[in-house]
Design an enzyme around this catalytic site. Structure first.
Site, PDB file in Angstrom:
ATOM      1  N   SER A  54       0.810  -1.209   0.000  1.00 42.74           N
ATOM      2  CA  SER A  54       0.000   0.000   0.000  1.00 42.74           C
ATOM      3  C   SER A  54       0.854   1.274   0.000  1.00 42.74           C
ATOM      4  O   SER A  54       1.591   1.527  -0.940  1.00 42.74           O
ATOM      5  CB  SER A  54      -0.953  -0.035   1.202  1.00 42.74           C
ATOM      6  OG  SER A  54      -1.874   1.010   1.153  1.00 42.74           O
ATOM      7  N   ASP A  77      -2.634   6.171  -3.429  1.00 48.84           N
ATOM      8  CA  ASP A  77      -1.505   5.522  -2.766  1.00 48.84           C
ATOM      9  C   ASP A  77      -0.996   4.396  -3.655  1.00 48.84           C
ATOM     10  O   ASP A  77      -1.494   4.188  -4.765  1.00 48.84           O
ATOM     11  CB  ASP A  77      -1.895   5.020  -1.372  1.00 48.84           C
ATOM     12  CG  ASP A  77      -2.937   3.924  -1.394  1.00 48.84           C
ATOM     13  OD1 ASP A  77      -3.657   3.801  -2.412  1.00 48.84           O
ATOM     14  OD2 ASP A  77      -3.054   3.188  -0.401  1.00 48.84           O
ATOM     15  N   ASP A 113      -1.194   1.172  -3.865  1.00 54.76           N
ATOM     16  CA  ASP A 113      -2.031   0.100  -4.399  1.00 54.76           C
ATOM     17  C   ASP A 113      -3.402   0.586  -4.850  1.00 54.76           C
ATOM     18  O   ASP A 113      -4.226  -0.206  -5.288  1.00 54.76           O
ATOM     19  CB  ASP A 113      -2.176  -1.036  -3.383  1.00 54.76           C
ATOM     20  CG  ASP A 113      -3.081  -0.681  -2.201  1.00 54.76           C
ATOM     21  OD1 ASP A 113      -3.129   0.514  -1.834  1.00 54.76           O
ATOM     22  OD2 ASP A 113      -3.707  -1.593  -1.653  1.00 54.76           O
ATOM     23  N   ASP A 138      -6.071   1.958  -3.312  1.00 50.48           N
ATOM     24  CA  ASP A 138      -7.338   1.897  -2.570  1.00 50.48           C
ATOM     25  C   ASP A 138      -7.610   3.177  -1.788  1.00 50.48           C
ATOM     26  O   ASP A 138      -8.652   3.300  -1.151  1.00 50.48           O
ATOM     27  CB  ASP A 138      -7.413   0.672  -1.658  1.00 50.48           C
ATOM     28  CG  ASP A 138      -6.334   0.629  -0.585  1.00 50.48           C
ATOM     29  OD1 ASP A 138      -5.490   1.545  -0.537  1.00 50.48           O
ATOM     30  OD2 ASP A 138      -6.323  -0.334   0.206  1.00 50.48           O
TER      31      ASP A 138
END
Length: 450
Positions: free
Chosen positions: A99, A239, A241, A243
């Site tokens: 992340s 960010d 990843d 999400d």
């Protein structure tokens, strides 16, 4: 290694090793495939960090070794797994990403066959299964799993996102996107350009090392300055990843997750789409969100930190909007997890359909001064530090000091070796001084200095 608030995470090749990824693949497939008599089909995607190729290869080998077929989506945002699990008739999905963490970390996140993150008891079952792997009777011959490509995964995810906003025409908007050199670098521009927006990009040249490096939603200075230098209607930063999403208005002012939720909530309410006129947020959300909700006839439900806990409460109560100050925004009418690109589309659509500038829309809530300090505490010492009598006493004194005029929240991070000290109050200098003092005290306790 144990599951934290957002899967497994650690230093790649040291804490999160190829061996562990292999074992997690085996255990995860065994646990998640219990509900099917067919050969398990599991989606696997990754972000752009250097170690993701190595760890995905090991994870895939583990999954296939117990008879699961792996559908490799390649580099895609985490929420793409939730969006595509039904498209590929998969029983589960796995994301390789840390992340917002630096490139040298990595992580493993699981989703079930309905696109939801796993509840604690299923993660506990996977942990327990890892300890039993030596006793496995592995399949052979035709029963071994295989890896299957998914060349249409990216366009399918892009089409999904467009449909979520009814393919609203954004041709009048100029949008800046900071893709954090991460998993959104392909999908995000394709979506916005496909809806007609003029797109300016930064953080869209991943090299395996530059993910989240002075870019993305954890470093908003980059997108804010870019927006100030270029005439755009809004800027969005994701960010690593994908999400999370934070926004920047046309003047370069940053909107956090609370502000984004307040705008979306009011718009959904006006359209009769905000179920029970309720927003689900965490204990980290700013008191300004609660005040704004009360003023506009809305209710805010609170959960502990973690977007999966927000989702659990949304499912329980039948709510349609929830999220975190950090930028996880869940639009349950469309998605089963936080989706940064979808959140940015929702905001851009409101700008386009109302004809109002983002700075004008962002007047629903007034943010109370808030400061967040991170105390660097090893994961294995967090409980010891917080149970230290002097530390506990000082935290109690801080609660008393701000009672009735603010609040104090001390929270161990579930993804990093940190204890977070958050204080809200009317006097910024006062709360920053107190938060710094408490963070220093926590670190001293780690060294035995109290």
């Amino acid at each position: 290694m144990k599951f934290g608030t957002d899967g497994i995470r650690g230093l790649a090749n040291k804490e999160l090793t190829a061996k562990l990824a292999f074992e997690v693949g085996q255990a995860g497939a065994l646990v998640l495939a219990k509900k099917t008599t067919a050969r398990p089909r599991i989606l696997v995607a990754q972000d752009t960090r250097l170690s993701s190729d190595m760890l995905v290869a090991a994870l895939t080998a583990g999954l296939c070794s117990v008879g699961a077929d792996v559908i490799n989506l390649g580099v895609l945002p985490t929420p793409a797994i939730a969006a595509l699990v039904n498209r590929y008739n998969a029983h589960a999905g796995v994301m390789m990403s840390a992340s917002h963490n630096p490139f040298y970390d990595n992580g493993i996140k699981f989703f079930d066959g309905n696109g939801y993150k796993l509840p604690d008891h299923i993660e506990d079952e996977i942990e327990a299964q890892i300890l039993k792997l030596d006793d496995l009777d592995l399949p052979s011959g035709a029963d071994v799993g295989r890896m299957l490509p998914a060349p249409d995964a990216l366009p399918c995810y892009v089409d999904f996102l467009k449909k979520c906003v009814n393919s609203t025409d954004l041709s009048g908007l100029t949008i800046a996107l900071d893709c954090a050199n991460g998993a959104t670098y392909q999908a995000a521009p394709l979506v916005f350009e496909g809806l007609g927006a003029k797109v300016l990009l930064i953080g869209n040249n991943p090299d395996g090392i530059n993910i989240n490096d002075k870019c993305g939603s954890t470093y908003m200075n980059t997108i804010a300055e870019f927006v100030r230098q270029n005439k755009v209607d809004a800027g969005f930063a994701f960010d690593g990843d994908g999400d999370r999403c934070l926004a920047v208005d046309e003047n370069g002012n940053v909107l956090d997750g609370d502000m984004i939720m307040s705008i979306i909530a009011m718009h959904m309410k006006s359209k009769g789409k905000l179920a029970h006129n309720t927003v689900v947020a965490t204990v980290m959300s700013n008191l300004g969100l609660f005040a704004a909700a009360k003023e506009h006839g809305l209710t805010v439900e609170q959960t502990k930190v973690g977007d999966r806990y927000v989702m659990e409460r949304m499912k329980e109560g039948g709510f349609t909007l929830g999220g975190e100050q950090s930028g996880h925004i869940i639009l349950l009418n469309h998605q089963t997890t936080g989706d940064g690109i979808l959140a940015s589309l929702a905001l851009a659509t409101i700008v386009a359909t109302t004809g109002k500038a983002l700075s004008i829309l962002n007047t629903v809530m007034t943010k109370m001064p808030q400061t967040l300090k991170n105390a660097k505490i090893p994961n294995d010492k967090k409980d010891m530090v917080l149970s230290n009598p002097q530390v506990a006493a000082e935290i109690g004194n801080a609660h008393t000091k701000f009672e009735g005029r603010g609040r104090v929240l001390i929270r161990p991070s579930g993804t990093e070796p940190l204890i977070r000290v958050m204080i809200e109050g009317s006097n910024l200098a006062e709360i920053e001084a107190e938060a710094t003092r408490l963070a220093d005290l926590l670190e001293q306790a780690t060294r035995g200095g109290t």
